[in-house]
Write a protein that holds these residues in place. Structure first.
Motif, PDB file in Angstrom:
ATOM      1  N   GLU A   1      38.022  29.985  47.061  1.00 32.72           N
ATOM      2  CA  GLU A   1      39.313  30.281  46.425  1.00 32.72           C
ATOM      3  C   GLU A   1      39.269  31.645  45.738  1.00 32.72           C
ATOM      4  O   GLU A   1      40.178  32.471  45.903  1.00 32.72           O
ATOM      5  CB  GLU A   1      39.643  29.190  45.398  1.00 32.72           C
ATOM      6  CG  GLU A   1      39.880  27.807  45.986  1.00 32.72           C
ATOM      7  CD  GLU A   1      41.273  27.662  46.572  1.00 32.72           C
ATOM      8  OE1 GLU A   1      42.094  28.583  46.392  1.00 32.72           O
ATOM      9  OE2 GLU A   1      41.539  26.631  47.217  1.00 32.72           O
ATOM     10  N   ARG A   2      38.224  31.898  44.972  1.00 34.22           N
ATOM     11  CA  ARG A   2      38.096  33.174  44.254  1.00 34.22           C
ATOM     12  C   ARG A   2      37.885  34.331  45.217  1.00 34.22           C
ATOM     13  O   ARG A   2      38.377  35.440  44.994  1.00 34.22           O
ATOM     14  CB  ARG A   2      36.941  33.086  43.259  1.00 34.22           C
ATOM     15  CG  ARG A   2      37.206  32.118  42.113  1.00 34.22           C
ATOM     16  CD  ARG A   2      35.938  31.740  41.383  1.00 34.22           C
ATOM     17  NE  ARG A   2      35.289  32.892  40.780  1.00 34.22           N
ATOM     18  CZ  ARG A   2      34.068  32.861  40.240  1.00 34.22           C
ATOM     19  NH1 ARG A   2      33.373  31.733  40.257  1.00 34.22           N
ATOM     20  NH2 ARG A   2      33.558  33.946  39.702  1.00 34.22           N
TER      21      ARG A   2
ATOM     22  N   PRO B   1      31.029  23.150  44.735  1.00 33.49           N
ATOM     23  CA  PRO B   1      31.345  24.427  44.085  1.00 33.49           C
ATOM     24  C   PRO B   1      31.729  25.514  45.079  1.00 33.49           C
ATOM     25  O   PRO B   1      32.326  26.520  44.698  1.00 33.49           O
ATOM     26  CB  PRO B   1      30.046  24.775  43.351  1.00 33.49           C
ATOM     27  CG  PRO B   1      28.974  24.025  44.074  1.00 33.49           C
ATOM     28  CD  PRO B   1      29.616  22.760  44.539  1.00 33.49           C
TER      29      PRO B   1
ATOM     30  N   ASP C   1      41.395  34.959  46.759  1.00 34.28           N
ATOM     31  CA  ASP C   1      42.396  35.427  45.796  1.00 34.28           C
ATOM     32  C   ASP C   1      42.058  36.791  45.203  1.00 34.28           C
ATOM     33  O   ASP C   1      42.953  37.596  44.927  1.00 34.28           O
ATOM     34  CB  ASP C   1      42.548  34.407  44.662  1.00 34.28           C
ATOM     35  CG  ASP C   1      43.150  33.092  45.147  1.00 34.28           C
ATOM     36  OD1 ASP C   1      43.787  33.095  46.216  1.00 34.28           O
ATOM     37  OD2 ASP C   1      42.963  32.067  44.458  1.00 34.28           O
TER      38      ASP C   1
ATOM     39  N   ARG D   1      43.456  28.167  53.713  1.00 30.73           N
ATOM     40  CA  ARG D   1      42.307  27.304  53.378  1.00 30.73           C
ATOM     41  C   ARG D   1      41.901  26.403  54.535  1.00 30.73           C
ATOM     42  O   ARG D   1      41.218  25.403  54.338  1.00 30.73           O
ATOM     43  CB  ARG D   1      42.581  26.458  52.140  1.00 30.73           C
ATOM     44  CG  ARG D   1      42.374  27.143  50.788  1.00 30.73           C
ATOM     45  CD  ARG D   1      43.045  28.460  50.657  1.00 30.73           C
ATOM     46  NE  ARG D   1      42.939  29.024  49.308  1.00 30.73           N
ATOM     47  CZ  ARG D   1      43.424  30.202  48.961  1.00 30.73           C
ATOM     48  NH1 ARG D   1      44.045  30.967  49.865  1.00 30.73           N
ATOM     49  NH2 ARG D   1      43.289  30.651  47.732  1.00 30.73           N
TER      50      ARG D   1
ATOM     51  N   ILE E   1      33.986  25.335  47.261  1.00 25.63           N
ATOM     52  CA  ILE E   1      35.445  25.367  47.387  1.00 25.63           C
ATOM     53  C   ILE E   1      36.043  26.375  46.410  1.00 25.63           C
ATOM     54  O   ILE E   1      36.897  27.193  46.773  1.00 25.63           O
ATOM     55  CB  ILE E   1      36.035  23.963  47.156  1.00 25.63           C
ATOM     56  CG1 ILE E   1      35.525  23.000  48.238  1.00 25.63           C
ATOM     57  CG2 ILE E   1      37.558  24.007  47.158  1.00 25.63           C
ATOM     58  CD1 ILE E   1      35.931  21.556  48.028  1.00 25.63           C
ATOM     59  N   SER E   2      35.586  26.345  45.156  1.00 23.59           N
ATOM     60  CA  SER E   2      36.103  27.293  44.165  1.00 23.59           C
ATOM     61  C   SER E   2      35.661  28.719  44.483  1.00 23.59           C
ATOM     62  O   SER E   2      36.404  29.676  44.229  1.00 23.59           O
ATOM     63  CB  SER E   2      35.643  26.894  42.761  1.00 23.59           C
ATOM     64  OG  SER E   2      34.236  26.952  42.653  1.00 23.59           O
ATOM     65  N   LEU E   3      34.470  28.878  45.054  1.00 27.74           N
ATOM     66  CA  LEU E   3      34.010  30.217  45.441  1.00 27.74           C
ATOM     67  C   LEU E   3      34.907  30.804  46.527  1.00 27.74           C
ATOM     68  O   LEU E   3      35.256  31.988  46.487  1.00 27.74           O
ATOM     69  CB  LEU E   3      32.563  30.155  45.938  1.00 27.74           C
ATOM     70  CG  LEU E   3      31.480  29.820  44.914  1.00 27.74           C
ATOM     71  CD1 LEU E   3      30.110  29.810  45.576  1.00 27.74           C
ATOM     72  CD2 LEU E   3      31.496  30.814  43.763  1.00 27.74           C
TER      73      LEU E   3
END
Length: 212
Positions: A64-65, A58, A68, A24, A60-62
């Motif tokens: 992450e997904r 938002p 992952d 990250r 940041i979550s994108l």
């Protein structure tokens, strides 16, 4: 790591492009991204994604997904103002962006973020929308102030008329009504100062009284 030929290609792009590693942290940013985020590549490489993007973004979550699950995403109308520039002249940087995973020989997956800044026309339209909303709130405030002060004047006038025929206890109550209506009227007058329709009234003042 991004290969040299890939870096040359990314640096030639006019759009900001930034790469996020599996830890990250920023692994690469082309010239346009360095200018967009206001930091050199060496500085950006020492930063975590949460240090580069706005708090609670938002994106940041994108990322992450993307890292992952190896998924690509498109998002539109995202505020990508860097945390170090919030409140400055670059505040409110609306962009469209594409997040996609990339695999390298070392088996290290990275998320590539391609930023497309919104056009000047979009930015102007957004500013006009906000100004229109502010004018609507201002007009509503002025209307409410007017609607509140009118009945207050009637209540005060009626109390003053009743005071002439009232006994000692009644006089005390009517005077209480008058003082309370005056207090509420004063509060409404202060509220009106926040509306655009309120005209400033300039008059001489005793500076000593103000200082006291």
């Amino acid at each position: 790591m991004i290969a040299t030929n890939e870096k040359l290609l990314l640096d030639a792009l006019p759009q900001p492009v930034i790469s996020i590693g599996s830890n990250r942290h920023v692994t690469y940013a082309n010239f346009a991204a360095q200018e967009f985020f206001g930091s050199s590549l060496n500085v950006l490489r020492r930063q975590h994604i949460v240090d580069v993007l706005p708090f609670g973004s938002p994106v940041i979550s994108l990322v992450e997904r993307c890292l992952d699950n190896s998924l690509s995403f498109n998002e539109y109308g995202i505020d990508l103002t860097p945390p170090t520039q919030i409140g400055g002249t670059n505040n409110g940087r609306m962009v469209d962006l594409h997040v996609t995973p990339t695999e390298h020989e070392e088996g290290n997956r990275q998320a590539l973020i391609v930023v497309q800044p919104r056009s000047i026309a979009n930015h102007i339209d957004r500013q006009l929308t906000h100004r229109g909303a502010a004018r609507s709130v201002s007009a509503m405030s002025a209307m409410l102030a007017h609607e509140i002060k009118n009945p207050l004047s009637g209540i005060k006038g009626a109390a003053q008329l009743l005071e002439g025929d009232a006994g000692p206890d009644g006089v005390e109550l009517t005077r209480l009504i008058c003082s309370e209506t005056e207090r509420i009227t004063g509060l409404v007058d202060q509220f009106e100062q926040f509306t655009e329709t309120h005209a400033d009234i300039n008059s001489p003042v005793n500076v000593h009284a103000v200082l006291e």
